[in-house]
Design an enzyme around this catalytic site. Structure first.
Site, PDB file in Angstrom:
ATOM      1  N   THR A 190       0.830  -1.202   0.000  1.00 16.97           N
ATOM      2  CA  THR A 190       0.000   0.000   0.000  1.00 16.97           C
ATOM      3  C   THR A 190       0.865   1.254   0.000  1.00 16.97           C
ATOM      4  OG1 THR A 190      -0.243   0.483   2.374  1.00 16.97           O
ATOM      5  CG2 THR A 190      -1.602  -1.302   1.461  1.00 16.97           C
ATOM      6  N   ASP A 201      -4.511   5.645   2.456  1.00 12.31           N
ATOM      7  CA  ASP A 201      -4.169   6.634   3.478  1.00 12.31           C
ATOM      8  C   ASP A 201      -4.574   5.983   4.801  1.00 12.31           C
ATOM      9  OD1 ASP A 201      -4.088   8.643   5.368  1.00 12.31           O
ATOM     10  OD2 ASP A 201      -5.132  10.117   4.138  1.00 12.31           O
ATOM     11  N   ASN A 203       4.090   0.111   8.705  1.00 10.05           N
ATOM     12  CA  ASN A 203       5.289   0.902   8.452  1.00 10.05           C
ATOM     13  C   ASN A 203       4.991   2.357   8.112  1.00 10.05           C
ATOM     14  OD1 ASN A 203       8.182   1.381   7.485  1.00 10.05           O
ATOM     15  ND2 ASN A 203       7.032   1.692   5.586  1.00 10.05           N
ATOM     16  N   SER A 226       8.350   0.951  15.114  1.00 10.98           N
ATOM     17  CA  SER A 226       8.492   1.983  16.124  1.00 10.98           C
ATOM     18  C   SER A 226       9.801   2.725  15.856  1.00 10.98           C
ATOM     19  CB  SER A 226       8.453   1.356  17.525  1.00 10.98           C
ATOM     20  OG  SER A 226       8.556   2.336  18.531  1.00 10.98           O
ATOM     21  N   TYR A 247       6.713  13.208  17.891  1.00  9.53           N
ATOM     22  CA  TYR A 247       7.037  11.931  17.245  1.00  9.53           C
ATOM     23  C   TYR A 247       7.216  10.845  18.300  1.00  9.53           C
ATOM     24  CZ  TYR A 247       9.740   8.463  14.608  1.00  9.53           C
ATOM     25  OH  TYR A 247      10.203   7.296  14.027  1.00  9.53           O
ATOM     26  N   LYS A 300       5.167   7.180  19.041  1.00 11.98           N
ATOM     27  CA  LYS A 300       5.818   5.873  19.098  1.00 11.98           C
ATOM     28  C   LYS A 300       5.701   5.245  20.492  1.00 11.98           C
ATOM     29  CE  LYS A 300       7.127   5.769  14.822  1.00 11.98           C
ATOM     30  NZ  LYS A 300       6.464   4.842  13.875  1.00 11.98           N
ATOM     31  N   THR A 340      17.326   6.582   5.042  1.00 17.74           N
ATOM     32  CA  THR A 340      16.047   6.599   4.349  1.00 17.74           C
ATOM     33  C   THR A 340      15.683   8.060   4.111  1.00 17.74           C
ATOM     34  OG1 THR A 340      14.761   6.675   6.390  1.00 17.74           O
ATOM     35  CG2 THR A 340      15.360   4.498   5.557  1.00 17.74           C
TER      36      THR A 340
END
Length: 275
Positions: free
Chosen positions: A32, A56, A83, A134, A148, A152, A183
């Site tokens: 997705t 979404d 993810n 996480s 953030y 988590k 990333t």
């Protein structure tokens, strides 16, 4: 025996790496993304092994529909990877209401909706493995990433409870806690609040400390084999770090917590009152 995966945020980052790893060994993947055009090359390379879906994760109904479609297409689900997510940077005073809500909607509620959608299927099968992405920030909080971290930490608590609830059904849960990787987390996957000048000096210090703490960024492709080992393990861990360094950071954090709790234990006992 091949596995069927459902991966959110499969267009890039860890989601892309793990989708590729699964497909390369002959597994099936419901991949997705917000834009399925980013998945076109996977479809070209692996054909019917890939089911691309626009999703979404903040849309609960859409999450349920996507999971249902994956099950109908492949016949089962074995690995569910939550993810999809991003990092909201900014000092706590700087975070707007909308930024706070958006962060939780994606990182926490998005994972919750997909998990809820998958659980009836996994319970019926009496098998399955849910991977919750996480972060080291889900264990230790740092300045300028408080929102953030909040998302988590909430995911960590939800998932620890979940693991105990679904264990009788043969379902495994693993929290993956990565360190810093090369990333797009430092680019498109980061939102930054409007800075307040009062925090300018602190921000400089925080950015310097972050560079020292993370050192050399990890190679996302190196996580492929590690994640395959996790999903193939008979008894996977509830929590696992990815990357060199987060264990030392977490160990220092917990040593400091224990020391403080012990120092203040007389107050804690006094606060209990007399029975």
């Amino acid at each position: 025996m091949s596995k069927t995966w459902f991966i959110t945020g499969a267009a890039r980052g860890f989601g892309r790496e793990w989708a590729t790893a699964a497909l390369e060994r002959g597994d099936q993947v419901a991949a997705t993304a917000r834009d399925t055009a980013a998945l076109a090359d996977l479809v070209t390379a692996y054909g019917a092994l890939v089911l691309p879906q626009r999703l979404d994760v903040t849309d609960r109904a859409a999450a349920f529909a996507a999971v249902r479609a994956a099950r109908e297409y492949f016949g089962r689900l074995d690995v569910v990877v939550n993810n999809a997510g991003y990092g909201q940077f900014g000092m706590i005073e700087e975070i707007s209401e909308q930024e706070a809500r958006d962060q939780l909607d994606t990182n926490l509620f998005g994972a919750l909706w997909v998990t809820q959608a998958a659980l009836p299927i996994l319970r019926e099968q009496r098998s399955g493995h849910i991977l919750q992405v996480s972060s080291i920030s889900g264990v230790c909080a740092f300045p300028n990433t408080g929102m953030y971290a909040a998302s988590k930490w909430a995911l960590e608590g939800l998932s620890q409870s979940l693991a105990q609830e679904v264990e009788p059904f043969g379902i495994k849960v693993t929290l993956i806690e990565p360190a810093a990787y090369a990333t797009d987390f430092g680019g498109p996957s980061v939102h930054t609040a409007t800075p307040h000048p009062a925090y300018a000096d602190l921000l400089t210090h925080v950015q310097q400390a972050r560079r020292r703490r993370h050192g050399k960024l990890g190679d996302p492709a190196a996580t492929r084999a590690a994640v395959l080992r996790l999903v193939d393990a008979a008894e996977p861990p509830l929590r696992v770090f990815l990357g060199d360094g987060p264990l030392a950071t977490a160990a220092a954090e917990y040593r400091a917590r224990l020391e403080t709790w012990r120092i203040w234990e007389p107050l804690s006992i006094e606060a209990h009152g007399k029975s």
